[in-house]
Design an enzyme around this catalytic site. Structure first.
Site, PDB file in Angstrom:
ATOM      1  N   HIS A  93       0.787  -1.225   0.000  1.00 41.53           N
ATOM      2  CA  HIS A  93       0.000   0.000   0.000  1.00 41.53           C
ATOM      3  C   HIS A  93       0.819   1.274   0.000  1.00 41.53           C
ATOM      4  O   HIS A  93       0.381   2.286  -0.516  1.00 41.53           O
ATOM      5  CB  HIS A  93      -1.064  -0.041   1.086  1.00 41.53           C
ATOM      6  CG  HIS A  93      -2.240  -0.818   0.608  1.00 41.53           C
ATOM      7  ND1 HIS A  93      -3.222  -0.244  -0.166  1.00 41.53           N
ATOM      8  CD2 HIS A  93      -2.517  -2.121   0.679  1.00 41.53           C
ATOM      9  CE1 HIS A  93      -4.082  -1.165  -0.515  1.00 41.53           C
ATOM     10  NE2 HIS A  93      -3.691  -2.322  -0.010  1.00 41.53           N
ATOM     11  N   CYS A 126      -9.135  -2.212 -12.052  1.00 38.32           N
ATOM     12  CA  CYS A 126      -8.682  -1.056 -11.268  1.00 38.32           C
ATOM     13  C   CYS A 126      -7.426  -1.383 -10.463  1.00 38.32           C
ATOM     14  O   CYS A 126      -6.972  -0.577  -9.661  1.00 38.32           O
ATOM     15  CB  CYS A 126      -9.788  -0.539 -10.357  1.00 38.32           C
ATOM     16  SG  CYS A 126     -10.273  -1.721  -9.094  1.00 38.32           S
ATOM     17  N   GLU A 181     -11.628  -9.890  -7.096  1.00 37.55           N
ATOM     18  CA  GLU A 181     -10.219  -9.961  -6.681  1.00 37.55           C
ATOM     19  C   GLU A 181      -9.918 -11.248  -5.928  1.00 37.55           C
ATOM     20  O   GLU A 181      -8.827 -11.440  -5.414  1.00 37.55           O
ATOM     21  CB  GLU A 181      -9.819  -8.720  -5.868  1.00 37.55           C
ATOM     22  CG  GLU A 181     -10.782  -8.316  -4.790  1.00 37.55           C
ATOM     23  CD  GLU A 181     -10.444  -6.966  -4.139  1.00 37.55           C
ATOM     24  OE1 GLU A 181      -9.362  -6.407  -4.383  1.00 37.55           O
ATOM     25  OE2 GLU A 181     -11.288  -6.483  -3.362  1.00 37.55           O
ATOM     26  N   ASN A 235      -4.476  -6.360  -8.157  1.00 34.96           N
ATOM     27  CA  ASN A 235      -3.476  -6.404  -7.066  1.00 34.96           C
ATOM     28  C   ASN A 235      -3.750  -7.599  -6.161  1.00 34.96           C
ATOM     29  O   ASN A 235      -2.850  -8.348  -5.803  1.00 34.96           O
ATOM     30  CB  ASN A 235      -3.529  -5.128  -6.215  1.00 34.96           C
ATOM     31  CG  ASN A 235      -3.277  -3.884  -7.033  1.00 34.96           C
ATOM     32  OD1 ASN A 235      -2.704  -3.964  -8.095  1.00 34.96           O
ATOM     33  ND2 ASN A 235      -3.716  -2.740  -6.539  1.00 34.96           N
ATOM     34  N   ASP A 236      -5.012  -7.748  -5.786  1.00 32.44           N
ATOM     35  CA  ASP A 236      -5.351  -8.873  -4.924  1.00 32.44           C
ATOM     36  C   ASP A 236      -5.586 -10.148  -5.722  1.00 32.44           C
ATOM     37  O   ASP A 236      -5.252 -11.235  -5.258  1.00 32.44           O
ATOM     38  CB  ASP A 236      -6.594  -8.545  -4.078  1.00 32.44           C
ATOM     39  CG  ASP A 236      -6.213  -7.761  -2.830  1.00 32.44           C
ATOM     40  OD1 ASP A 236      -5.238  -8.157  -2.174  1.00 32.44           O
ATOM     41  OD2 ASP A 236      -6.856  -6.747  -2.533  1.00 32.44           O
ATOM     42  N   ARG A 243     -10.765   4.826  -2.853  1.00 33.27           N
ATOM     43  CA  ARG A 243     -10.392   3.940  -1.735  1.00 33.27           C
ATOM     44  C   ARG A 243     -10.816   4.595  -0.422  1.00 33.27           C
ATOM     45  O   ARG A 243     -10.040   5.273   0.248  1.00 33.27           O
ATOM     46  CB  ARG A 243      -8.885   3.685  -1.732  1.00 33.27           C
ATOM     47  CG  ARG A 243      -8.399   2.764  -2.856  1.00 33.27           C
ATOM     48  CD  ARG A 243      -6.929   2.425  -2.686  1.00 33.27           C
ATOM     49  NE  ARG A 243      -6.524   1.279  -3.479  1.00 33.27           N
ATOM     50  CZ  ARG A 243      -5.874   1.354  -4.656  1.00 33.27           C
ATOM     51  NH1 ARG A 243      -5.571   2.531  -5.173  1.00 33.27           N
ATOM     52  NH2 ARG A 243      -5.524   0.259  -5.290  1.00 33.27           N
ATOM     53  N   ARG A 277       1.222  -9.886  -1.596  1.00 39.47           N
ATOM     54  CA  ARG A 277       1.519  -8.746  -2.468  1.00 39.47           C
ATOM     55  C   ARG A 277       2.513  -7.769  -1.853  1.00 39.47           C
ATOM     56  O   ARG A 277       3.102  -6.957  -2.556  1.00 39.47           O
ATOM     57  CB  ARG A 277       0.220  -8.009  -2.825  1.00 39.47           C
ATOM     58  CG  ARG A 277      -0.497  -7.440  -1.628  1.00 39.47           C
ATOM     59  CD  ARG A 277      -1.878  -6.948  -1.981  1.00 39.47           C
ATOM     60  NE  ARG A 277      -1.898  -5.519  -2.265  1.00 39.47           N
ATOM     61  CZ  ARG A 277      -2.991  -4.841  -2.584  1.00 39.47           C
ATOM     62  NH1 ARG A 277      -4.147  -5.465  -2.679  1.00 39.47           N
ATOM     63  NH2 ARG A 277      -2.943  -3.556  -2.809  1.00 39.47           N
ATOM     64  N   ARG A 309     -15.650   2.628  -3.304  1.00 44.18           N
ATOM     65  CA  ARG A 309     -15.488   1.278  -2.770  1.00 44.18           C
ATOM     66  C   ARG A 309     -15.752   1.326  -1.270  1.00 44.18           C
ATOM     67  O   ARG A 309     -15.190   2.163  -0.555  1.00 44.18           O
ATOM     68  CB  ARG A 309     -14.087   0.753  -3.025  1.00 44.18           C
ATOM     69  CG  ARG A 309     -13.951  -0.652  -2.443  1.00 44.18           C
ATOM     70  CD  ARG A 309     -12.657  -1.282  -2.789  1.00 44.18           C
ATOM     71  NE  ARG A 309     -11.547  -0.606  -2.153  1.00 44.18           N
ATOM     72  CZ  ARG A 309     -10.275  -0.889  -2.407  1.00 44.18           C
ATOM     73  NH1 ARG A 309      -9.984  -1.806  -3.319  1.00 44.18           N
ATOM     74  NH2 ARG A 309      -9.304  -0.267  -1.787  1.00 44.18           N
TER      75      ARG A 309
HETATM   76  C1  PEP Z   1      -6.823  -4.482  -6.093  1.00 47.59           C
HETATM   77  O1  PEP Z   1      -6.776  -5.393  -5.270  1.00 47.59           O
HETATM   78  O2  PEP Z   1      -6.408  -4.598  -7.259  1.00 47.59           O
HETATM   79  C2  PEP Z   1      -7.375  -3.178  -5.727  1.00 47.59           C
HETATM   80  C3  PEP Z   1      -7.591  -2.252  -6.631  1.00 47.59           C
HETATM   81  O3  PEP Z   1      -7.627  -2.951  -4.416  1.00 47.59           O
HETATM   82  P1  PEP Z   1      -6.490  -2.597  -3.333  1.00 47.59           P
HETATM   83  O4  PEP Z   1      -5.191  -2.459  -4.061  1.00 47.59           O
HETATM   84  O5  PEP Z   1      -6.928  -1.351  -2.659  1.00 47.59           O
HETATM   85  O6  PEP Z   1      -6.549  -3.796  -2.445  1.00 47.59           O
HETATM   86 MG    MG Z   2      -7.882  -5.213  -3.392  1.00 48.95          MG
END
Ligand code: PEP
Ligand code: MG
Length: 620
Positions: free
Chosen positions: A209, A524, A453, A476-477, A315, A487, A355
């Site tokens: 993050h 996203c 995700e 990402n997830d 977010r 991650r 979200r």
């Molecule tokens: C993701 O998981 O791709 C996402 C956009 O959410 P975050 O990165 O906030 O977990």
């Molecule tokens: Mg995510």
């Protein structure tokens, strides 16, 4: 987007030897500046000494004055959060006051000062160490979690005693490069933005993050550097290359000059690309909306200039991070309304996608919950919301209230089962009912979407598609859960492969299901901003790519250079080749294709996703 090159006055020819350290590129751009060593308060090197007998009374007085000041600060905070809707703030602060007043702890500190003649800082540290150990052994997770309250009180008292101020940045007046072991989202949100030129950390990965936040703010960052904290010292000067993942400590004059030249080049390039926003009808660009990822605390003023066609991911959890308490419904409504109004300015069809709170994993509110053994697999996101219904409902009411100001949508994070989606939709209906009873206006047709995700959501996307209005794929997830690779852990970043055929297949399944149900589907996750992956997702049929606003002009440029039919053919080839291809092969094929369509792109190394550029480098 903020300037690619973040530089600050460099001292003349340092006498010390230059050292270069390679890590993981986390946020593109170049930063140069003086080092700020950030360590958590509990890591502060504390003075520890034995007092002269005559000094005991004054030391006791010092300790008591610090306690009184701590009480004043906590009470001031409590007053600030008085309007909190569900009482979490009150609970946390009440706990802090109770601990501060705990007679056992107090007499242990006093005894150490009086009998052992220890200075107040050492007496507090030893006493809190005892308390921490005691809480750590507790079976009850709630009580175990009280360790963090003990730490908070300790930090506050020590900061007061050592005159550190309430924040580590209290005495910083000119911009710095922050060097740290690791940074949690709740720490980074409290940093003063205007004083940060760049980040360099020992730990972390390109999708942790701190990396996402750095990208959202346009601040260059390199993470996973191993032991940068032991190689740099206050007074050093560093160059942070957030594109190649290299940090140079005390560079020589020649390296500095090269760095400056590159910085100027990137600045020029970005300005040129930002100007090129004309649309080309037959290109794949016309089939894809390019939207911005944003969050509270990040200015919305650059959305229009980046060419964003909406806010694809807001977010919301950043309203919670770094705070002791939940934001109230009114505070949320005003933040969301601001975003809704900003999105409404972005042209036809633009909306703000909020979200719902995605707490958990590495995004923890202070005092939120007992630490879990596997937080990324634990009570995070929609699971947290469904087990904290008051918080969820208050947020849904706030999102609905903001929807009266302009086109909006609500999106549920990390949905894994149909029951979760149904429950979330039911909560939305309850929130609507509550607003109706209050005669409060809202958009009764607000669109409801879900993040895809978790592999189970992608595999069963056809069923989910019947019960929501859009999908947004969080790569990402999705990559993390598909590859079983944390991650945020640099040790397994080699497994973090958005181009892995398993991930491509899951994205493909999600797109097919969305198409079958006639609903839009976005990506996203950060892979959307990579020219290679972004083009592949568009070719597969994703209808929206959402990313940090500053990357939008680059993606637009790439998508405009490729015809819709070529992009679809490329994607079909990749999908057809299936699992026999490695992630590296898939990425290389698509990259070659993109380079053949966009002459000169190869030179523009800052266009490639840092993580991906890194794995390219590692492969060669
Ligand atoms: C993701 O998981 O791709 C996402 C956009 O959410 P975050 O990165 O906030 O977990
Ligand atoms: Mg995510």
């Amino acid at each position: 987007m903020s300037d690619a090159a973040h530089t600050h006055a460099m001292p003349e020819s340092p006498a010390v030897q230059a050292v270069s350290v390679s890590g993981l590129a986390a946020s593109r751009g170049l930063a140069a500046g003086a080092v700020f060593m950030y360590s958590k308060s509990s890591d502060i090197a504390l003075p520890e000494y034995v007092l002269p007998e005559a000094g005991v009374a004054a030391e006791l007085e010092r300790y008591r004055a610090a306690r009184a000041e701590a009480r004043r600060q906590i009470e001031e905070l409590a007053a600030k959060f008085k309007s909190n809707a569900d009482g979490i703030a009150t609970d946390v602060l009440t706990n802090h006051l109770l601990l501060l007043d705990d007679p056992v702890a107090d007499s242990a500190v006093v005894r150490r000062i009086e009998k052992e003649r220890l200075n107040a800082e050492a007496a507090i540290r030893r006493t809190t160490d005892e308390f921490r150990a005691m809480f750590a052994k507790m079976k009850d997770p709630y009580l175990r979690e009280r360790q963090r309250d003990v730490e908070d009180i300790e930090n506050r008292l020590i900061r007061i005693l050592m005159d550190c101020g309430e924040s580590a940045f209290d005495h910083v007046s000119s911009p710095v490069v922050v060097i740290a072991d690791d940074l949690t989202p709740s720490e980074t949100v409290t940093f003063p933005r205007d004083l940060i030129l760049g980040f360099a950390t020992n730990r972390g990965s390109s999708t942790s993050h701190v990396a996402l936040l750095a990208r959202a703010l346009g601040i260059p960052a390199v993470v996973g550097l191993g032991d940068i904290t032991s190689k740099t010292h206050a007074g050093d000067f560093v160059l942070v290359d957030g594109t190649s993942g290299v940090v140079t400590i005390n560079p020589d004059a020649q390296s500095r000059a090269m760095f400056d030249r590159q910085a100027r080049r990137e600045r020029r390039l970005r300005a040129e690309l930002a100007r090129e926003c004309a649309s080309a009808e037959s290109s794949i660009a016309s089939a894809v909306r390019l939207c911005a990822n944003t969050q509270p605390g990040v200015s919305l003023s650059n959305l229009a200039s980046s060419g964003a066609q909406g806010i694809g991911l807001y977010r919301s959890e950043y309203l919670w991070l770094g705070k002791d308490a939940d934001p109230g419904e009114d505070e949320q409504t005003s933040a969301y309304s601001e975003a809704t109004r900003a999105a409404a300015q972005l042209g036809d069809g633009a909306r703000a996608v909020f979200r719902a709170l995605d707490l958990g994993g590495d995004k923890l509110q202070r005092g939120q919950e007992a630490r879990e053994a596997n937080p990324f697999l634990g009570n995070r996101s929609i699971r947290y919301l469904l087990s904290h219904r008051d918080t969820f409902r208050a947020q849904l009411r706030a999102i609905l209230r903001a929807s009266a100001c302009g086109p909006s949508a609500v999106m549920y994070p990390m949905v894994a089962t149909l029951e979760e989606l149904r429950e979330a939709n039911a909560e939305l209906e309850r929130a609507k009912g509550e607003l109706r009873a209050r005669n409060t206006p809202f958009d009764k047709n607000i669109r409801r979407g879900m993040m895809v995700e978790v592999p189970s959501a992608a595999l069963n996307a056809d069923a989910f598609a019947k019960e929501c209005d859009f999908f947004s794929i969080g790569t990402n997830d999705l990559v993390q859960y598909t590859m079983a690779a944390d991650r945020a852990n640099e040790k397994v970043s080699y497994l973090y492969q958005p181009a892995n055929p398993a991930v491509v297949r899951l994205v493909g399944m999600t797109v097919d299901a969305a198409r079958g149900a006639g609903i839009p589907v976005a990506v996203c996750g950060e892979s959307a901003s990579d020219p290679v992956m972004g083009l592949l997702w568009a070719g597969i049929g994703v209808t929206e790519l959402s990313m940090s606003a500053g990357y939008i002009p680059f993606l637009r440029k790439i998508l405009q250079s490729v015809s819709a039919s070529d992009a679809r053919e490329l994607a079909a080839r990749v999908r057809k080749a299936g699992p026999s291809r490695t992630a590296a092969e898939i990425y290389a094929t698509c990259r070659e294709f993109v380079l053949s369509k966009v002459p000169g792109l190869e030179e523009m190394r800052s266009l490639f996703t840092p993580g991906q550029a890194q794995s390219e480098k590692e492969r060669t």
